[in-house]
Write a protein that holds these residues in place. Structure first.
Motif, short mmCIF file in Angstrom:
data_model
loop_
_atom_site.label_atom_id
_atom_site.label_comp_id
_atom_site.label_asym_id
_atom_site.label_seq_id
_atom_site.Cartn_x
_atom_site.Cartn_y
_atom_site.Cartn_z
N THR A 55 0.84 -1.19 0.00
CA THR A 55 0.00 0.00 0.00
C THR A 55 0.88 1.25 0.00
O THR A 55 2.09 1.15 0.19
CB THR A 55 -0.93 0.01 1.23
N SER A 105 1.34 -7.00 6.94
CA SER A 105 0.46 -5.94 6.45
C SER A 105 0.97 -4.60 6.97
O SER A 105 1.77 -4.57 7.91
CB SER A 105 -0.98 -6.17 6.90
N THR A 107 -0.32 -0.51 7.94
CA THR A 107 -1.29 0.56 8.10
C THR A 107 -0.49 1.86 8.20
O THR A 107 0.31 2.02 9.12
CB THR A 107 -2.14 0.36 9.36
N ASN A 119 2.11 1.10 11.26
CA ASN A 119 1.87 -0.02 12.16
C ASN A 119 2.15 0.33 13.62
O ASN A 119 2.76 -0.44 14.37
CB ASN A 119 2.67 -1.25 11.75
#
Length: 135
Positions: A55, A105, A107, A119
């Protein structure tokens, strides 16, 4: 005869002093090279694997973009997330600002124009970096 002996002793002392100085300088150079080699091999964020794109988020003023990638560690190690900072208005080289182990992942949340949370780790860009190996 006495002056000649004094000159020989002085030259011997001068030779020993020069030899010790050269040995000290050579030792410092070797220590510096070994220290840099250890840093380069184990702690340099620019040597991280690329990984697969996850992302990206752009700062509120559009000056920075942080892109996140996941690196597959293979059978023996867990996944890691790498965060890469890009200055959008220049041709400057991107820099790795985030590296964390056992994550798959990312964030990314911008708090303001220069503060990003990846994260849960807050970084003031472009100066701050997070590397789990230094924690």
């Amino acid at each position: 005869m006495e002056i000649k002996e004094m000159n020989v002793k002085y030259e011997e002392k001068l030779f020993i002093k020069k030899l010790l100085n050269r040995m000290l300088i050579a030792s410092l150079i070797v220590i510096g090279l070994v220290g840099y080699g250890v840093y380069w091999a184990f702690f340099d964020l620019e040597r991280l694997p690329t990984g697969e794109y996850l992302t990206e988020e752009t700062s509120p003023d559009g000056k920075y973009t942080v892109k996140a990638y996941v690196t597959n560690g293979g059978a023996t190690t867990a996944n890691s997330v790498r965060g890469e900072l890009t200055l959008n208005d220049s041709r400057a080289k991107t820099q790795n600002i985030y590296w964390n182990y056992r994550e798959d992942s990312a964030t990314i949340i911008w708090i303001d124009n220069n503060t990003v949370v990846i994260n849960g780790h807050t970084l003031d860009v472009p100066g701050d970096k997070f590397d789990f190996r230094n924690q």
